[in-house]
Design a protein around this motif. Sequence first.
Motif, PDB file in Angstrom:
ATOM      1  N   LEU A 127       0.730  -1.330   0.033  1.00 53.93           N
ATOM      2  CA  LEU A 127      -0.022   0.084   0.029  1.00 53.93           C
ATOM      3  C   LEU A 127       0.906   1.349   0.013  1.00 53.93           C
ATOM      4  O   LEU A 127       0.366   2.187   0.638  1.00 53.93           O
ATOM      5  CB  LEU A 127      -0.846  -0.090   1.140  1.00 53.93           C
ATOM      6  N   ASP A 128       1.995   1.220  -0.733  1.00 56.10           N
ATOM      7  CA  ASP A 128       2.825   2.545  -0.649  1.00 56.10           C
ATOM      8  C   ASP A 128       2.219   3.481  -1.376  1.00 56.10           C
ATOM      9  O   ASP A 128       2.941   4.730  -1.384  1.00 56.10           O
ATOM     10  CB  ASP A 128       4.232   1.959  -1.249  1.00 56.10           C
ATOM     11  N   ASN A 129       1.267   3.518  -1.957  1.00 61.27           N
ATOM     12  CA  ASN A 129       0.796   4.666  -2.932  1.00 61.27           C
ATOM     13  C   ASN A 129      -0.576   5.084  -1.820  1.00 61.27           C
ATOM     14  O   ASN A 129      -1.189   6.041  -2.634  1.00 61.27           O
ATOM     15  CB  ASN A 129       0.017   4.110  -4.161  1.00 61.27           C
ATOM     16  N   MET A 130      -0.648   4.631  -0.584  1.00 59.74           N
ATOM     17  CA  MET A 130      -1.886   4.952   0.244  1.00 59.74           C
ATOM     18  C   MET A 130      -1.049   5.803   1.298  1.00 59.74           C
ATOM     19  O   MET A 130      -0.001   5.401   1.777  1.00 59.74           O
ATOM     20  CB  MET A 130      -2.656   3.981   0.534  1.00 59.74           C
ATOM     21  N   SER A 131      -1.855   6.829   1.664  1.00 56.71           N
ATOM     22  CA  SER A 131      -1.529   7.588   3.311  1.00 56.71           C
ATOM     23  C   SER A 131      -2.772   8.063   3.936  1.00 56.71           C
ATOM     24  O   SER A 131      -3.763   8.319   3.061  1.00 56.71           O
ATOM     25  CB  SER A 131      -0.358   8.551   2.849  1.00 56.71           C
ATOM     26  N   PRO A 132      -2.799   8.053   5.126  1.00 59.35           N
ATOM     27  CA  PRO A 132      -3.935   8.789   5.887  1.00 59.35           C
ATOM     28  C   PRO A 132      -4.197  10.145   5.144  1.00 59.35           C
ATOM     29  O   PRO A 132      -3.131  11.139   5.016  1.00 59.35           O
ATOM     30  CB  PRO A 132      -3.214   8.839   7.328  1.00 59.35           C
ATOM     31  N   ASP A 133      -5.405  10.641   5.242  1.00 60.70           N
ATOM     32  CA  ASP A 133      -6.093  11.802   4.743  1.00 60.70           C
ATOM     33  C   ASP A 133      -5.863  11.708   3.084  1.00 60.70           C
ATOM     34  O   ASP A 133      -6.159  12.746   2.680  1.00 60.70           O
ATOM     35  CB  ASP A 133      -5.438  12.675   5.214  1.00 60.70           C
ATOM     36  N   LEU A 134      -5.476  10.535   2.605  1.00 64.66           N
ATOM     37  CA  LEU A 134      -5.241  10.673   0.797  1.00 64.66           C
ATOM     38  C   LEU A 134      -6.835  10.531   0.534  1.00 64.66           C
ATOM     39  O   LEU A 134      -7.575   9.846   0.646  1.00 64.66           O
ATOM     40  CB  LEU A 134      -4.652   9.491   0.364  1.00 64.66           C
ATOM     41  N   GLU A 135      -7.148  11.829  -0.125  1.00 59.83           N
ATOM     42  CA  GLU A 135      -8.654  11.901  -1.024  1.00 59.83           C
ATOM     43  C   GLU A 135      -8.660  10.954  -2.286  1.00 59.83           C
ATOM     44  O   GLU A 135      -7.850  11.189  -2.897  1.00 59.83           O
ATOM     45  CB  GLU A 135      -8.900  13.309  -1.278  1.00 59.83           C
ATOM     46  N   LEU A 136      -9.562  10.030  -2.237  1.00 62.11           N
ATOM     47  CA  LEU A 136      -9.778   9.184  -3.293  1.00 62.11           C
ATOM     48  C   LEU A 136     -10.712   9.488  -4.269  1.00 62.11           C
ATOM     49  O   LEU A 136     -10.495   9.296  -5.538  1.00 62.11           O
ATOM     50  CB  LEU A 136     -10.025   7.874  -2.643  1.00 62.11           C
ATOM     51  N   LEU A 137     -11.726  10.172  -3.818  1.00 62.54           N
ATOM     52  CA  LEU A 137     -12.610  10.736  -4.889  1.00 62.54           C
ATOM     53  C   LEU A 137     -13.586  11.800  -4.416  1.00 62.54           C
ATOM     54  O   LEU A 137     -13.897  11.850  -3.115  1.00 62.54           O
ATOM     55  CB  LEU A 137     -13.417   9.452  -5.519  1.00 62.54           C
ATOM     56  N   ASP A 138     -13.861  12.269  -5.268  1.00 61.88           N
ATOM     57  CA  ASP A 138     -14.944  13.598  -4.882  1.00 61.88           C
ATOM     58  C   ASP A 138     -15.897  13.791  -6.173  1.00 61.88           C
ATOM     59  O   ASP A 138     -15.482  14.321  -7.038  1.00 61.88           O
ATOM     60  CB  ASP A 138     -14.198  14.904  -4.681  1.00 61.88           C
ATOM     61  N   LYS A 139     -16.773  13.028  -6.446  1.00 62.83           N
ATOM     62  CA  LYS A 139     -18.063  13.196  -7.323  1.00 62.83           C
ATOM     63  C   LYS A 139     -19.037  13.842  -7.200  1.00 62.83           C
ATOM     64  O   LYS A 139     -19.946  13.325  -6.231  1.00 62.83           O
ATOM     65  CB  LYS A 139     -18.229  11.602  -7.678  1.00 62.83           C
ATOM     66  N   PRO A 140     -19.273  14.935  -7.623  1.00 63.59           N
ATOM     67  CA  PRO A 140     -20.645  15.876  -7.508  1.00 63.59           C
ATOM     68  C   PRO A 140     -21.883  15.349  -7.751  1.00 63.59           C
ATOM     69  O   PRO A 140     -22.872  15.856  -7.513  1.00 63.59           O
ATOM     70  CB  PRO A 140     -20.121  17.352  -7.770  1.00 63.59           C
ATOM     71  N   ASP A 141     -21.689  14.607  -9.065  1.00 65.42           N
ATOM     72  CA  ASP A 141     -22.969  14.170  -9.568  1.00 65.42           C
ATOM     73  C   ASP A 141     -23.064  12.530  -9.635  1.00 65.42           C
ATOM     74  O   ASP A 141     -23.419  11.806 -10.573  1.00 65.42           O
ATOM     75  CB  ASP A 141     -23.156  14.533 -11.049  1.00 65.42           C
ATOM     76  N   TYR A 142     -22.763  11.931  -8.404  1.00 58.42           N
ATOM     77  CA  TYR A 142     -22.653  10.262  -8.238  1.00 58.42           C
ATOM     78  C   TYR A 142     -24.027   9.887  -8.381  1.00 58.42           C
ATOM     79  O   TYR A 142     -25.113  10.210  -7.284  1.00 58.42           O
ATOM     80  CB  TYR A 142     -21.981  10.079  -7.265  1.00 58.42           C
ATOM     81  N   VAL A 143     -24.571   8.891  -9.149  1.00 61.69           N
ATOM     82  CA  VAL A 143     -25.930   8.303  -8.913  1.00 61.69           C
ATOM     83  C   VAL A 143     -25.720   6.811  -8.863  1.00 61.69           C
ATOM     84  O   VAL A 143     -25.078   6.058  -9.420  1.00 61.69           O
ATOM     85  CB  VAL A 143     -26.725   8.538 -10.225  1.00 61.69           C
TER      86      VAL A 143
END
Length: 270
Positions: A148-164
Motif C-alpha cells: 500500500l505504498d501509494n496510500m497514506s492517511p488523509d489521502l482523498e480518493l474521490l469527489d464526485k458531485p453528480d454520483y448516481v
Amino acid sequence: MASETLVRTETLAGGWVKPRNRWQGAPNSIHSDAVAKKIGMRGGTIPGTVHLSHFAPLMNELWGERWLRQGSISMFYTFATLDGEQVRAVVERPPPGAGEDVQLAAWVETPEGRKVCTGTVAVGRPDATAYVRGLELVNAGREEIRILDNMSPDLELLDKPDYVVKDGGDPDGVIRDPQMMYRALQPYTPGVTVTDAVGFFGATEVCLRAGPIRTGIPYRKTARVVCVGASPKTEFAWFDSELRDEKGTLVAEMRHMTRWMKVSSPKWTT
C-alpha cells in the motif's frame, strides 16, 4: 434473503441461509478456490459484505422504515465462509424500557456457533459508539508498508458531485439491503486498487444519517483513506466515504477496512 425469524429470550435470529460464491474464478481473487488455497485459506471465500444482507429482515422487524432513515450496521469480519455454508444473523433483543434510540449487539454465526462477523446494529442516535467506529486505528510506519505504498492517511480518493446509484433499489428506488448500501458507498477508485496482492474485507460500518439511500438521485460522493496499517500477515487500509444530497445534507456514511495478504504480493515474496 430469509424472512423467517426465531424469537428467543435474549436474541432475535434470522433463518439459516446458504450464500453462494458468485465470484468463483475471478482473477487473483480470494473468492477463487485456487487463489485462496494458495495463500492458506480453505477455499474461495464469501465476501464479508454479503453477510450484511442477512440482517435486513431483522432490522425491518425491529424498526421498520425508521432504520432506513436513521440506522446503522457495524461489523468486523472474523471468519471466512465458503460457498453454500450455512449462516444466520443474530441480534440482541432490545432491553425492557429501551427508548427510540438504541444500539444492540449483533453477529452472524455458523451452526457450530462460530462467529463470522461481530458488531452492532442501531437506530436513531444512541449514546453508544458503533462497534467498528470504536476500534482504535493505528498507522504503521512507512518502512512496514510495501503493498500500500501509494496510500497514506488523509489521502482523498474521490469527489464526485453528480454520483448516481444505479442498482439495488426497490421499485421506488429505496435501497433496503445493507450489502447494496455498501456498494453505493464503496470507496475504491482505479488509482488505489491493488492488483498484485490478494485482498479481503476486514470490517464495514454503514450509517444512515438522513436516509434512505435511493437510486436515480445525484449525490456528492467523497472518500478518503483514514489509516494505513500492518499486521504480521497483512497490510490494511481504513476508508471513510460519504453521500450528500444536493443541499449538502449527509445522507449516509461508511467506514470500511480491507486487508491485503503479504504472502500474495511479490513485494513481500521477492
